[in-house]
Design a protein around this motif. Sequence first.
Motif, short mmCIF file in Angstrom:
data_model
loop_
_atom_site.label_atom_id
_atom_site.label_comp_id
_atom_site.label_asym_id
_atom_site.label_seq_id
_atom_site.Cartn_x
_atom_site.Cartn_y
_atom_site.Cartn_z
N LEU A 78 0.88 -1.10 0.03
CA LEU A 78 -0.03 -0.13 0.06
C LEU A 78 0.97 1.32 -0.19
O LEU A 78 0.53 2.30 -0.73
N ARG A 79 2.00 1.27 0.80
CA ARG A 79 2.87 2.35 1.04
C ARG A 79 3.40 2.62 -0.14
O ARG A 79 3.96 3.85 -0.60
N SER A 80 4.02 1.76 -1.00
CA SER A 80 4.59 1.86 -2.23
C SER A 80 3.80 2.00 -3.41
O SER A 80 4.46 2.56 -4.53
N GLY A 81 2.59 1.91 -3.45
CA GLY A 81 1.51 2.27 -4.25
C GLY A 81 1.36 1.00 -5.20
O GLY A 81 0.56 1.12 -6.12
N LYS A 82 1.91 -0.07 -4.69
CA LYS A 82 1.66 -1.28 -5.71
C LYS A 82 0.34 -1.52 -5.63
O LYS A 82 -0.24 -2.05 -6.75
N VAL A 83 -0.36 -1.23 -4.68
CA VAL A 83 -1.78 -1.63 -4.14
C VAL A 83 -2.50 -0.34 -3.88
O VAL A 83 -2.04 0.33 -2.82
N PRO A 84 -3.67 0.36 -4.49
CA PRO A 84 -4.05 1.59 -4.27
C PRO A 84 -4.85 1.48 -2.86
O PRO A 84 -5.17 2.74 -2.43
N SER A 85 -5.68 0.37 -2.60
CA SER A 85 -6.43 0.27 -1.29
C SER A 85 -6.47 -1.05 -0.79
O SER A 85 -6.61 -1.88 -1.70
N TRP A 86 -6.82 -1.05 0.37
CA TRP A 86 -7.02 -2.37 1.15
C TRP A 86 -8.35 -2.22 1.87
O TRP A 86 -8.62 -2.93 2.58
N TYR A 87 -9.07 -1.40 1.31
CA TYR A 87 -10.52 -1.39 1.71
C TYR A 87 -11.46 -1.44 0.55
O TYR A 87 -11.57 -0.60 -0.15
N ASN A 88 -12.41 -2.54 0.62
CA ASN A 88 -13.36 -2.78 -0.31
C ASN A 88 -14.69 -1.94 0.20
O ASN A 88 -15.63 -2.72 0.71
N ALA A 89 -14.86 -0.65 -0.27
CA ALA A 89 -16.15 -0.05 0.10
C ALA A 89 -17.31 -0.66 -0.57
O ALA A 89 -18.25 -0.21 -0.02
N ASN A 90 -16.97 -1.16 -1.68
CA ASN A 90 -18.25 -1.60 -2.48
C ASN A 90 -18.94 -2.83 -1.68
O ASN A 90 -20.09 -2.86 -1.74
N VAL A 91 -18.09 -3.72 -0.76
CA VAL A 91 -18.74 -4.59 -0.04
C VAL A 91 -19.83 -3.91 1.09
O VAL A 91 -20.83 -4.10 1.38
N ILE A 92 -19.15 -2.94 1.89
CA ILE A 92 -20.10 -2.29 2.96
C ILE A 92 -21.25 -1.57 1.92
O ILE A 92 -22.40 -1.48 2.61
N GLY A 237 -8.63 -5.17 -3.33
CA GLY A 237 -7.35 -5.22 -3.88
C GLY A 237 -7.30 -6.51 -4.58
O GLY A 237 -8.45 -7.10 -5.12
N PRO A 238 -6.03 -7.03 -5.08
CA PRO A 238 -5.80 -8.00 -5.58
C PRO A 238 -6.25 -9.25 -4.99
O PRO A 238 -6.10 -10.38 -5.74
N ASN A 239 -6.10 -9.33 -3.81
CA ASN A 239 -6.35 -10.58 -2.78
C ASN A 239 -7.94 -10.94 -2.54
O ASN A 239 -8.05 -12.15 -2.46
N ALA A 240 -8.70 -10.26 -2.99
CA ALA A 240 -10.30 -10.45 -2.74
C ALA A 240 -11.03 -9.53 -3.82
O ALA A 240 -12.00 -8.85 -3.29
#
Length: 271
Positions: A78-92, A237-240
């Motif tokens: 996340l800090r490197s910018g490789k992943v933009p977010s680890w919060y899936n707001a669409n689930v909520i 993110g890419p994980n789920a």
Amino acid sequence: MKFQHILVAGILLAPMGPAPAVPTPSLAKPTSAKPTLAPPTSATPRSQRGGFDHATTTQKVVALTFDADMTVKMRGDLRSGKVPSWYNANVIAVLERENVPATLFLTGLWIETYPAITKELSQNPLFELGNHSYSHGGFRSPCYGLPAVKKSNEAAEVQKTDDLLQKYAAAYKRYFRFPGLCFDADDVARVQSLGYTVVDGDVDGGDGFQNRPGPIVATVLAHVRPGSIVILHMHGGPNAPQTAIALAEIIRKLRAAGYSFVKVSDLLKLR
């Protein structure tokens, strides 16, 4: 999860199995067999380890739960910018749109990354928050590639996240879910000594690293039963990546099968 997980780069992957084309209201309990890749070493059956994985009831109620995983590597991506977010707001958003309650298990690293969101979620009456450890390490080793948590540090993994929940959440439940569900009876006793209830689950949604929503939906429908606790993820993110899309269909089809949705706290009243 009752569950078959594989860890890729330190993140949990739940492989999918075949599911029947037409789900039935009451289905066979999923196998507890573990994969051959780096399984936990504990020989104690999960049924004897003390985690609450479902309510024994004939009521067609289901608790949807969502883990917000965060490992040190995930934070680095996340800090490197490789992943933009680890919060899936669409689930909520899906849960809010459908007015479906849920129990959310947050890691401490995730809370530190999203303190404002943690507060917002805790203030929403649809949701209750629980503890998913601080750094998402395995309390039993090997645990599908997760870094091992030293026994001397287990209490700290729970307490650090409890402190963060006290700081940022308007309210939370003293429920704990072990990362990778790698634990034994003595781990449960240690967590319980901190005033926590260990919450497991009997339906692994298999949304980790799944790029199609269909298999996620099929897996949940194939294994759900009255009193089930379904485990999904809310870090996206890419994980789920497909959880939100699958979730809308899961809700629709379970309602059509006569199920209603409750929180874990509601299921605990039925056991």
